[in-house]
Design a protein around this motif. Structure first.
Motif, PDB file in Angstrom:
ATOM      1  N   LEU A   1       9.204  18.491  36.784  1.00 23.80           N
ATOM      2  CA  LEU A   1       8.920  18.457  38.223  1.00 23.80           C
ATOM      3  C   LEU A   1       8.089  17.239  38.606  1.00 23.80           C
ATOM      4  N   LYS A   2       7.253  16.804  37.667  1.00 22.03           N
ATOM      5  CA  LYS A   2       6.383  15.642  37.950  1.00 22.03           C
ATOM      6  C   LYS A   2       7.132  14.326  37.738  1.00 22.03           C
ATOM      7  N   ALA A   3       8.283  14.401  37.081  1.00 23.64           N
ATOM      8  CA  ALA A   3       8.990  13.168  36.695  1.00 23.64           C
ATOM      9  C   ALA A   3       9.919  12.667  37.798  1.00 23.64           C
ATOM     10  N   LYS A   4      10.047  11.361  37.843  1.00 24.59           N
ATOM     11  CA  LYS A   4      10.980  10.736  38.798  1.00 24.59           C
ATOM     12  C   LYS A   4      11.994   9.918  37.997  1.00 24.59           C
ATOM     13  N   PRO A   5      13.182   9.731  38.579  1.00 29.55           N
ATOM     14  CA  PRO A   5      14.151   8.870  37.880  1.00 29.55           C
ATOM     15  C   PRO A   5      13.556   7.490  37.646  1.00 29.55           C
TER      16      PRO A   5
END
Ligand code: APR
Length: 249
Positions: A72-76
């Motif tokens: 959830l904290k990660a972005k592409p």
């Protein structure tokens, strides 16, 4: 080498990408078999199995809740976006991923085949109930439950991902194999290439006369059949490669 690989891509009409956990490493998601691939004292192979879930559903759910929170904290990252650009350029036909993190979709990939499910989906262990937590807005609810239960029948819910020893979803697998047979190039990104049947994909492309391009920080199970091996981080190499392709076109 980069220029030559770019020329191969620029002259191809039917390219597919086959991705693994390494493409999301620069988004902060631990890979499975790297040094950070451990959760507490467990290896993923000990937790991502139907037997582990049967034995200790709480332990397995805790592992998945930890992963959901991380994801959830990660972005592409630039690697995911580079593949989106290649798709928009009409070169990349599909992304076949082993990842369950949804980051290809978040980045904007249109034709995505998820071979190992999606961590934001859950399904009931008894009835037909399935739910996409991003769509239903129940992520927080699931994360706060000790053992998530089916809203329809009250049985245990499980993550809708493929565990070791379980079959892959047949529609996705057939589609992926068909794409691999037809592809003239596969870009293999950030996978150890050790988990079958997914790892057959580059072999099918090769056997059908296609070219195998690999991007990885180290050699993998696929490297022996790679026509081109670009060593380095996916988030650095892929954008450079796409830039080079754009220059040629
Ligand atoms: N850029 C490119 N490659 C990278 C990077 C990076 N920044 N960081 C790591 N890698 C490479 C590693 O060298 C390794 O080869 O990514 C690969 C990750 O391998 P695994 O952790 O084994 O992940 P994956 O191949 O996706 O695992 C396959 O196993 O546990 C199951 O179902 C799970 O889908 C998963 C499957």
């Amino acid at each position: 080498m980069m220029a030559e690989v770019a020329r191969v891509l620029a002259s191809s009409k039917n390219v597919i990408a086959f991705t693994g956990a390494g493409i999301s490493a620069e988004s902060g998601i631990p890979t499975f078999r790297g040094k950070d691939g451990l959760w507490k004292k467990y290896r993923p192979e000990e937790l991502a199995t139907p037997e582990a879930f049967e034995r200790n559903p709480k332990l397995v759910w805790d592992f998945y809740k930890w992963r959901i929170k991380k994801i959830l904290k990660a972005k592409p990252n630039p690697a995911h976006y580079a593949l989106v650009e290649l798709e928009k350029m009409g070169i990349l036909k599909a992304v076949i991923t082993q990842n369950v993190d949804d980051l290809h979709r978040e980045a904007g990939t249109k034709n995505l085949i998820e071979l190992h499910g999606n961590i934001f989906r859950v399904r009931c262990t008894s009835c037909e109930f399935r739910e996409h937590l991003k769509e239903s807005g129940r992520i927080d609810e699931i994360l706060s439950e000790d053992l998530p239960k089916c809203p329809k029948c009250g049985s245990l819910l499980r993550p809708d991902v493929v565990w070791f020893g379980e079959p892959l979803p047949s529609k996705e697998l057939n589609e992926a194999f068909k794409l691999a047979k037809e592809a003239d190039v596969v870009i293999v990104v950030g996978t150890s290439g050790l988990v079958y049947p997914a790892a057959y994909i580059p072999y099918i492309v090769k056997d059908s006369g296609g070219v195998v391009i690999e991007i990885n920080v180290q050699k993998s199970g696929i490297t022996p059949i790679a026509d081109f091996f670009l060593r380095g981080k996916a988030g650095e190499i892929l954008p450079k490669l796409v830039q080079e392709v754009r220059r040629i076109l």
